[in-house]
Design a protein around this motif. Structure first.
Motif, mmCIF file in Angstrom:
data_model
loop_
_atom_site.group_PDB
_atom_site.id
_atom_site.type_symbol
_atom_site.label_atom_id
_atom_site.label_comp_id
_atom_site.label_asym_id
_atom_site.label_seq_id
_atom_site.Cartn_x
_atom_site.Cartn_y
_atom_site.Cartn_z
ATOM 1 N N THR A 169 0.829 -1.198 0.000
ATOM 2 C CA THR A 169 0.000 0.000 0.000
ATOM 3 C C THR A 169 0.866 1.251 0.000
ATOM 4 N N VAL A 171 0.552 5.642 0.008
ATOM 5 C CA VAL A 171 -0.378 6.716 0.367
ATOM 6 C C VAL A 171 0.029 7.974 -0.385
ATOM 7 N N GLU A 199 -7.146 4.540 0.629
ATOM 8 C CA GLU A 199 -5.746 4.191 0.914
ATOM 9 C C GLU A 199 -5.552 3.843 2.384
#
Length: 212
Positions: A169, A171, A199
């Motif tokens: 992930t 951001v 997110e």
């Protein structure tokens, strides 16, 4: 689970990630404690703005910018499913204590070689902490990213295969996060359904996955 967000370089977005992560971890009904271990008290300031806006408290919060953090956290953590520590920049004694308190260390970095270089000292402290806590986990988090840029592509390539590894992930650098810092809100409250909110949901899910 005790998660510490640490990087001795300031301005990498630790507080934004810490407040959003605490909120997402609390959403299934879990009791969550956010510890502001930064002498600047940015997370506490965010909480004050939230109270002034009459917004609900989603998790508990306390300030604890002391080098005895690792000795005090076990008592503070009783009754909570998760604890999130918003760590300090540049205060080595506090960083060491936060490392010893944590089960998982998240190292936010911007997609810049300067951030990667600035993490070197923290990685040394992390290895020292593992002498006392051999199972201590750590992950890089690419934060404040601008999509489809060469810097982001290069940062992903440089972190591929690194130790510690990077979370999948990432951001983004988003205006909504700046508004959240001023208002005490979360991205899901400022802009429901936005990419910023999604997110943070993905980040929390991946963090939980490291504990399984």
């Amino acid at each position: 689970m005790i998660v510490a967000l640490l990087n001795q370089k300031g301005g990498v977005g630790k507080t934004t990630l810490a407040t959003h992560l605490a909120a997402e971890l609390a959403r299934p009904g879990h009791r969550v404690l956010l510890i502001d271990a930064d002498p600047q008290g940015s997370a506490l300031d965010w909480s004050v703005q939230r109270d002034r806006g009459g917004l609900p408290r989603l998790f508990a919060m306390t300030g604890l910018a002391r080098e005895t953090l690792h000795r005090e956290v076990p008592e503070l953590a009783r009754g909570y499913q998760h604890v999130v520590i918003d760590g300090p920049p540049r205060v080595t004694g506090l960083v060491r204590s936060a490392l010893l308190a944590a089960d998982l260390v998240l190292i936010p970095v911007q997609p810049s070689p300067y951030d990667a270089w600035a993490s070197a000292e923290l990685l040394r402290l992390l290895e020292d902490a593992r002498d006392w806590k051999p199972g201590l986990e750590a992950r890089f988090v690419l934060n404040r990213c601008i999509a489809r840029t060469l810097l982001l592509r290069d940062a992903r390539r440089e972190l591929a295969g690194t130790l510690p590894p990077a979370l999948a992930t990432t951001v983004g650098q988003r205006v909504v996060f700046a508004r959240c810092a001023r208002t005490g809100r979360l991205a899901a409250e400022e802009a429901p359904g936005s990419l910023a909110a999604r997110e943070m949901v993905a980040l929390a899910a991946e963090v939980l996955g490291t504990a399984r």
